[in-house]
Scaffold this active site. Structure first.
Site, mmCIF file in Angstrom:
data_model
loop_
_atom_site.group_PDB
_atom_site.id
_atom_site.type_symbol
_atom_site.label_atom_id
_atom_site.label_comp_id
_atom_site.label_asym_id
_atom_site.label_seq_id
_atom_site.Cartn_x
_atom_site.Cartn_y
_atom_site.Cartn_z
ATOM 1 N N LYS A 203 17.734 65.183 37.768
ATOM 2 C CA LYS A 203 16.980 64.415 36.758
ATOM 3 C C LYS A 203 15.576 64.959 36.522
ATOM 4 O O LYS A 203 15.029 65.702 37.340
ATOM 5 C CB LYS A 203 16.958 62.934 37.142
ATOM 6 N N ARG A 237 25.050 59.596 43.679
ATOM 7 C CA ARG A 237 25.789 60.110 42.516
ATOM 8 C C ARG A 237 25.240 61.494 42.218
ATOM 9 O O ARG A 237 24.087 61.626 41.815
ATOM 10 C CB ARG A 237 25.564 59.153 41.335
HETATM 11 N N1 HH2 Z 1 22.688 58.339 35.699
HETATM 12 C C1 HH2 Z 1 23.330 58.868 34.641
HETATM 13 C C2 HH2 Z 1 24.555 58.343 34.214
HETATM 14 N N2 HH2 Z 1 25.133 57.324 34.864
HETATM 15 N N3 HH2 Z 1 25.114 55.741 36.600
HETATM 16 C C3 HH2 Z 1 24.496 55.191 37.658
HETATM 17 N N4 HH2 Z 1 25.058 54.173 38.318
HETATM 18 N N5 HH2 Z 1 23.274 55.655 38.106
HETATM 19 C C4 HH2 Z 1 22.635 56.680 37.493
HETATM 20 O O1 HH2 Z 1 21.521 57.045 37.921
HETATM 21 C C5 HH2 Z 1 23.267 57.289 36.364
HETATM 22 C C6 HH2 Z 1 24.520 56.781 35.943
HETATM 23 C C7 HH2 Z 1 22.717 60.031 33.925
HETATM 24 O O2 HH2 Z 1 23.147 61.266 34.458
HETATM 25 P P1 HH2 Z 1 24.314 62.170 33.835
HETATM 26 O O3 HH2 Z 1 25.612 61.425 33.785
HETATM 27 O O4 HH2 Z 1 24.387 63.457 34.573
HETATM 28 O O5 HH2 Z 1 23.792 62.504 32.379
HETATM 29 P P2 HH2 Z 1 24.140 61.941 30.936
HETATM 30 O O6 HH2 Z 1 23.801 60.493 30.899
HETATM 31 O O7 HH2 Z 1 23.275 62.766 30.020
HETATM 32 O O8 HH2 Z 1 25.620 62.155 30.695
#
Ligand code: HH2
Length: 260
Positions: A203, A237
């Site tokens: 992040k 995660r």
């Molecule tokens: N962060 C993201 C997505 N889902 N769910 C939980 N429970 N906690 C988090 O911190 C979280 C999440 C964002 O990361 P990522 O899926 O890699 O990116 P994007 O939202 O751009 O797909």
């Protein structure tokens, strides 16, 4: 928890696994690397991301969930939409991971009719605008109150406490300082009695600290996962499962040695 983004626009791996076959292969790779569960998402929630409609999200995640029905670990669906939650449960998902903490109309009711695990995350605002000007009087107290309220809302629907996971939502309407304050005080969230999930992998806070782009945040992400687990996180995660597992194995060995 290994991250599988079936999206064209996720912040660190957008477009890499948008083809369902690639997404399934990636999930299997993460399981081989030692993921205890995998999280399948069809909508990016990166700052500024535009919402995706349910039919597109379903088209992305359903084939992946279906192909992972035989997976040796539980499969989570990362969605805020009751329609997608319902379809995912029908395809064998056993955890609903909702960045909106089951606040969509009908989400809690649907969750109550299932026996799935439920991860409820704190977010200030929504992904389109959340990073514009996040503001808190006391970020730890406010996130804690919100999560405690969501646990109570779930309990009022008859959802057993043992099904609930909570998440402070790193980067979701928070500055770097807010994120660091939350990480330092993670134990105050763990006190609520539900397992705490932490998502800091790759992040932008880690980018702000190290000056590195999302593709070069492996070391920072592993450090963040380790610090989170030391402060009480029960689930991390992550995009990089093998490296994170190695770091956590070292932590576990040190702690086991202390207990001998
Ligand atoms: N962060 C993201 C997505 N889902 N769910 C939980 N429970 N906690 C988090 O911190 C979280 C999440 C964002 O990361 P990522 O899926 O890699 O990116 P994007 O939202 O751009 O797909």
């Amino acid at each position: 928890m290994g991250v599988v983004n079936v999206t064209p626009n996720s912040f660190s791996d957008g477009g890499l696994f948008v083809d369902p076959q690639q997404a399934v292969a990636h999930a299997r790779r993460l399981i081989e690397e030692g993921a205890d569960l995998v999280d399948i998402g069809g909508e990016s929630t990166r700052p500024g991301a535009q919402p995706v409609d349910a039919s597109d999200e379903l088209r992305r995640v359903v084939p992946v969930l279906r192909a992972l029905r035989d997976a040796p670990v539980p499969v989570a669906v990362d969605t805020a939409k009751p329609l997608v939650m319902q379809a995912a449960l029908g395809e064998g998902a056993s955890l609903i991971n909702d960045v909106n903490a089951l606040r969509a109309p009908g989400a809690l009711e649907l969750a109550a009719t299932s026996d799935a695990g439920l991860c409820m995350m704190h977010m200030q605002g929504d992904p389109r605008t959340m990073q514009a000007a996040p503001r808190y009087e006391d970020v730890v107290a406010e996130v804690r109150n919100f999560l405690s309220g969501r646990i109570a809302a779930a309990a009022a629907m008859g959802i057993a406490r043992g099904r609930i996971v909570i998440d402070p939502g790193f980067g979701f309407g928070k500055t770097v300082e807010h994120n660091l304050e939350l990480l330092r005080n993670l134990h105050r969230l763990a006190e609520l009695g539900a397992p705490v999930l932490v998502g800091l992998s790759r992040k932008s806070t880690l980018g702000a600290i190290t000056g590195r782009p999302a593709t070069e945040r492996l070391a920072a992400s592993v450090a963040a996962a380790l610090l989170a687990v030391q402060r009480g996180a029960r689930i991390v995660r992550v995009h990089d499962v093998a490296a994170t597992r190695d770091a956590l194995a070292v932590l576990a060995a040190v702690e086991a040695a202390g207990n001998r």
